[in-house]
Motif scaffolding. Structure first.
Motif, PDB file in Angstrom:
ATOM      1  N   LEU A   1       0.820  -1.213   0.000  1.00 35.43           N
ATOM      2  CA  LEU A   1       0.000   0.000   0.000  1.00 35.43           C
ATOM      3  C   LEU A   1       0.854   1.264   0.000  1.00 35.43           C
ATOM      4  O   LEU A   1       0.470   2.282  -0.585  1.00 35.43           O
ATOM      5  N   GLU A   2       2.008   1.196   0.645  1.00 33.50           N
ATOM      6  CA  GLU A   2       2.895   2.358   0.668  1.00 33.50           C
ATOM      7  C   GLU A   2       3.426   2.715  -0.717  1.00 33.50           C
ATOM      8  O   GLU A   2       3.901   3.830  -0.939  1.00 33.50           O
ATOM      9  N   GLN A   3       3.340   1.791  -1.651  1.00 32.83           N
ATOM     10  CA  GLN A   3       3.809   2.038  -3.010  1.00 32.83           C
ATOM     11  C   GLN A   3       2.768   2.750  -3.866  1.00 32.83           C
ATOM     12  O   GLN A   3       3.052   3.117  -5.011  1.00 32.83           O
ATOM     13  N   ILE A   4       1.554   2.928  -3.335  1.00 32.28           N
ATOM     14  CA  ILE A   4       0.482   3.590  -4.083  1.00 32.28           C
ATOM     15  C   ILE A   4       0.526   5.085  -3.789  1.00 32.28           C
ATOM     16  O   ILE A   4       0.358   5.498  -2.632  1.00 32.28           O
ATOM     17  N   PRO A   5       0.729   5.924  -4.793  1.00 38.55           N
ATOM     18  CA  PRO A   5       0.816   7.370  -4.558  1.00 38.55           C
ATOM     19  C   PRO A   5      -0.483   7.942  -3.986  1.00 38.55           C
ATOM     20  O   PRO A   5      -1.584   7.500  -4.332  1.00 38.55           O
ATOM     21  N   ASP A   6      -0.322   8.900  -3.100  1.00 34.69           N
ATOM     22  CA  ASP A   6      -1.445   9.664  -2.539  1.00 34.69           C
ATOM     23  C   ASP A   6      -2.390   8.836  -1.672  1.00 34.69           C
ATOM     24  O   ASP A   6      -3.493   9.284  -1.367  1.00 34.69           O
ATOM     25  N   LEU A   7      -1.990   7.635  -1.283  1.00 32.70           N
ATOM     26  CA  LEU A   7      -2.826   6.843  -0.380  1.00 32.70           C
ATOM     27  C   LEU A   7      -2.400   7.144   1.047  1.00 32.70           C
ATOM     28  O   LEU A   7      -1.257   6.865   1.433  1.00 32.70           O
ATOM     29  N   ALA A   8      -3.313   7.692   1.829  1.00 29.40           N
ATOM     30  CA  ALA A   8      -2.981   8.112   3.191  1.00 29.40           C
ATOM     31  C   ALA A   8      -3.069   6.942   4.165  1.00 29.40           C
ATOM     32  O   ALA A   8      -3.928   6.070   4.037  1.00 29.40           O
ATOM     33  N   ASP A   9      -2.176   6.941   5.148  1.00 28.08           N
ATOM     34  CA  ASP A   9      -2.197   6.014   6.279  1.00 28.08           C
ATOM     35  C   ASP A   9      -2.324   4.559   5.832  1.00 28.08           C
ATOM     36  O   ASP A   9      -3.333   3.892   6.059  1.00 28.08           O
ATOM     37  N   SER A  10      -1.272   4.056   5.196  1.00 26.90           N
ATOM     38  CA  SER A  10      -1.288   2.683   4.697  1.00 26.90           C
ATOM     39  C   SER A  10      -1.359   1.655   5.824  1.00 26.90           C
ATOM     40  O   SER A  10      -1.869   0.554   5.630  1.00 26.90           O
ATOM     41  N   ASP A  11      -0.868   2.019   7.010  1.00 28.10           N
ATOM     42  CA  ASP A  11      -0.926   1.088   8.142  1.00 28.10           C
ATOM     43  C   ASP A  11      -2.377   0.810   8.532  1.00 28.10           C
ATOM     44  O   ASP A  11      -2.794  -0.349   8.633  1.00 28.10           O
ATOM     45  N   PHE A  12      -3.160   1.869   8.734  1.00 29.56           N
ATOM     46  CA  PHE A  12      -4.563   1.690   9.095  1.00 29.56           C
ATOM     47  C   PHE A  12      -5.348   1.063   7.948  1.00 29.56           C
ATOM     48  O   PHE A  12      -6.214   0.209   8.166  1.00 29.56           O
ATOM     49  N   THR A  13      -5.057   1.468   6.726  1.00 26.89           N
ATOM     50  CA  THR A  13      -5.763   0.922   5.569  1.00 26.89           C
ATOM     51  C   THR A  13      -5.563  -0.583   5.472  1.00 26.89           C
ATOM     52  O   THR A  13      -6.496  -1.326   5.160  1.00 26.89           O
ATOM     53  N   ALA A  14      -4.357  -1.048   5.764  1.00 27.02           N
ATOM     54  CA  ALA A  14      -4.096  -2.490   5.754  1.00 27.02           C
ATOM     55  C   ALA A  14      -4.954  -3.207   6.793  1.00 27.02           C
ATOM     56  O   ALA A  14      -5.522  -4.272   6.526  1.00 27.02           O
ATOM     57  N   HIS A  15      -5.071  -2.619   7.989  1.00 22.18           N
ATOM     58  CA  HIS A  15      -5.935  -3.206   9.026  1.00 22.18           C
ATOM     59  C   HIS A  15      -7.387  -3.243   8.558  1.00 22.18           C
ATOM     60  O   HIS A  15      -8.085  -4.255   8.727  1.00 22.18           O
ATOM     61  N   ALA A  16      -7.857  -2.143   7.988  1.00 23.83           N
ATOM     62  CA  ALA A  16      -9.261  -2.048   7.579  1.00 23.83           C
ATOM     63  C   ALA A  16      -9.594  -3.051   6.474  1.00 23.83           C
ATOM     64  O   ALA A  16     -10.657  -3.686   6.495  1.00 23.83           O
ATOM     65  N   LEU A  17      -8.691  -3.213   5.526  1.00 24.85           N
ATOM     66  CA  LEU A  17      -8.931  -4.158   4.439  1.00 24.85           C
ATOM     67  C   LEU A  17      -8.919  -5.599   4.946  1.00 24.85           C
ATOM     68  O   LEU A  17      -9.747  -6.416   4.538  1.00 24.85           O
ATOM     69  N   LEU A  18      -7.989  -5.913   5.833  1.00 22.42           N
ATOM     70  CA  LEU A  18      -7.937  -7.269   6.388  1.00 22.42           C
ATOM     71  C   LEU A  18      -9.163  -7.579   7.242  1.00 22.42           C
ATOM     72  O   LEU A  18      -9.584  -8.737   7.333  1.00 22.42           O
ATOM     73  N   ALA A  19      -9.739  -6.543   7.869  1.00 20.59           N
ATOM     74  CA  ALA A  19     -10.937  -6.759   8.684  1.00 20.59           C
ATOM     75  C   ALA A  19     -12.080  -7.319   7.847  1.00 20.59           C
ATOM     76  O   ALA A  19     -12.932  -8.054   8.351  1.00 20.59           O
ATOM     77  N   ALA A  20     -12.093  -6.987   6.562  1.00 19.58           N
ATOM     78  CA  ALA A  20     -13.152  -7.469   5.676  1.00 19.58           C
ATOM     79  C   ALA A  20     -12.997  -8.949   5.352  1.00 19.58           C
ATOM     80  O   ALA A  20     -13.898  -9.546   4.744  1.00 19.58           O
ATOM     81  N   THR A  21     -11.879  -9.554   5.752  1.00 14.83           N
ATOM     82  CA  THR A  21     -11.656 -10.987   5.493  1.00 14.83           C
ATOM     83  C   THR A  21     -11.618 -11.804   6.780  1.00 14.83           C
ATOM     84  O   THR A  21     -11.237 -12.985   6.744  1.00 14.83           O
ATOM     85  N   ARG A  22     -11.996 -11.219   7.911  1.00 12.70           N
ATOM     86  CA  ARG A  22     -11.971 -11.963   9.170  1.00 12.70           C
ATOM     87  C   ARG A  22     -12.828 -13.217   9.068  1.00 12.70           C
ATOM     88  O   ARG A  22     -13.895 -13.217   8.451  1.00 12.70           O
ATOM     89  N   ALA A  23     -12.364 -14.277   9.697  1.00 14.32           N
ATOM     90  CA  ALA A  23     -13.051 -15.557   9.609  1.00 14.32           C
ATOM     91  C   ALA A  23     -14.456 -15.498  10.193  1.00 14.32           C
ATOM     92  O   ALA A  23     -15.372 -16.140   9.671  1.00 14.32           O
ATOM     93  N   ASP A  24     -14.646 -14.735  11.280  1.00 20.91           N
ATOM     94  CA  ASP A  24     -15.988 -14.671  11.866  1.00 20.91           C
ATOM     95  C   ASP A  24     -16.959 -13.945  10.935  1.00 20.91           C
ATOM     96  O   ASP A  24     -18.139 -14.302  10.854  1.00 20.91           O
ATOM     97  N   LEU A  25     -16.472 -12.942  10.195  1.00 19.50           N
ATOM     98  CA  LEU A  25     -17.327 -12.255   9.221  1.00 19.50           C
ATOM     99  C   LEU A  25     -17.638 -13.179   8.046  1.00 19.50           C
ATOM    100  O   LEU A  25     -18.789 -13.252   7.587  1.00 19.50           O
ATOM    101  N   VAL A  26     -16.626 -13.888   7.559  1.00 18.28           N
ATOM    102  CA  VAL A  26     -16.842 -14.836   6.466  1.00 18.28           C
ATOM    103  C   VAL A  26     -17.858 -15.897   6.874  1.00 18.28           C
ATOM    104  O   VAL A  26     -18.780 -16.226   6.121  1.00 18.28           O
ATOM    105  N   GLU A  27     -17.722 -16.427   8.077  1.00 21.67           N
ATOM    106  CA  GLU A  27     -18.658 -17.442   8.560  1.00 21.67           C
ATOM    107  C   GLU A  27     -20.064 -16.870   8.677  1.00 21.67           C
ATOM    108  O   GLU A  27     -21.051 -17.534   8.316  1.00 21.67           O
TER     109      GLU A  27
END
Length: 203
Positions: free
Chosen positions: A139-165
């Motif tokens: 994500l840090e390689q994408i220009p103009d994308l703010a706060d790649s650390d939080f964005t990574a957390h937010a995107l991974l949250a969409a794949t949590r096993a409890d949500l998938v289940e």
């Protein structure tokens, strides 16, 4: 020669235990239903063998999870596009998330068991830190994308096993629909076209 037999036995027992646990988690009603005694009986070994090899139930689940995840990890670290390191970041991020989602769809109860083990935060688990670090770097390689650390957390949250289940097991959301929803969400976060839409346009 005398030392090789125990090593072979240990390797054979480990493989039998992982195969038995894999079958049990794949066909169980709930991951909590799978006990160490069940796994030992299915593998044809004593419970002591499980505890010596894996420490406890959590250790066994982690070992099985890592074994099942190895092909995906290899594709991410060394493979060709869209998962491999040569892929442009705007294409690689949605491909990585789709791979995580597909893995959890294919291993729903195992992933749910892993994320539900112990009292420690799931965000401190080794597998989570590995995926977060990878996404953060890409994500840090994408220009103009703010706060790649939080964005990574937010995107991974969409794949949590409890949500998938919840979505697949309780709401009966079809697999391809869920993948499309994740691709659309990821594209909105990144400000790009969905991966599946691009692939359809190229066909």
């Amino acid at each position: 020669m005398t030392e090789r037999k125990p090593r072979k036995d240990a390797a054979r027992n480990r493989a039998a235990v992982l195969a038995a646990a894999d079958r049990l988690f794949a066909h169980c009603e709930s991951p909590e239903d799978v006990t160490m005694a069940d796994i030992a009986a299915a593998a044809g070994v004593g419970k002591g063998t499980l505890f010596r090899a894996f420490g406890d139930r959590t250790g066994l689940i982690r070992a099985l999870y890592e074994t099942r995840l190895e092909p995906v990890r290899n594709a991410v670290e060394e493979g060709p596009p869209p998962l491999g390191p040569a892929t442009p970041p705007l294409q690689r991020v949605p491909a990585l998330l789709d791979a995580v989602l597909c893995f959890k769809l294919d291993n729903r109860h195992l992933a749910l068991a892993l994320e539900g083990t112990g009292s420690d935060s799931p965000y401190q688990a080794e597998h989570y830190e590995r995926w977060h670090t990878l996404l953060h770097v890409v994500l840090e390689q994408i220009p103009d994308l703010a706060d790649s650390d939080f964005t990574a957390h937010a995107l991974l949250a969409a794949t949590r096993a409890d949500l998938v289940e919840h979505l697949v097991g309780q709401k009966d959301v079809p697999r391809e629909e869920l993948r499309a929803q994740l691709a659309s969400f990821t594209a909105k976060v990144l400000g790009s076209r969905p991966l599946q839409g691009r692939l359809a346009a190229e066909d």
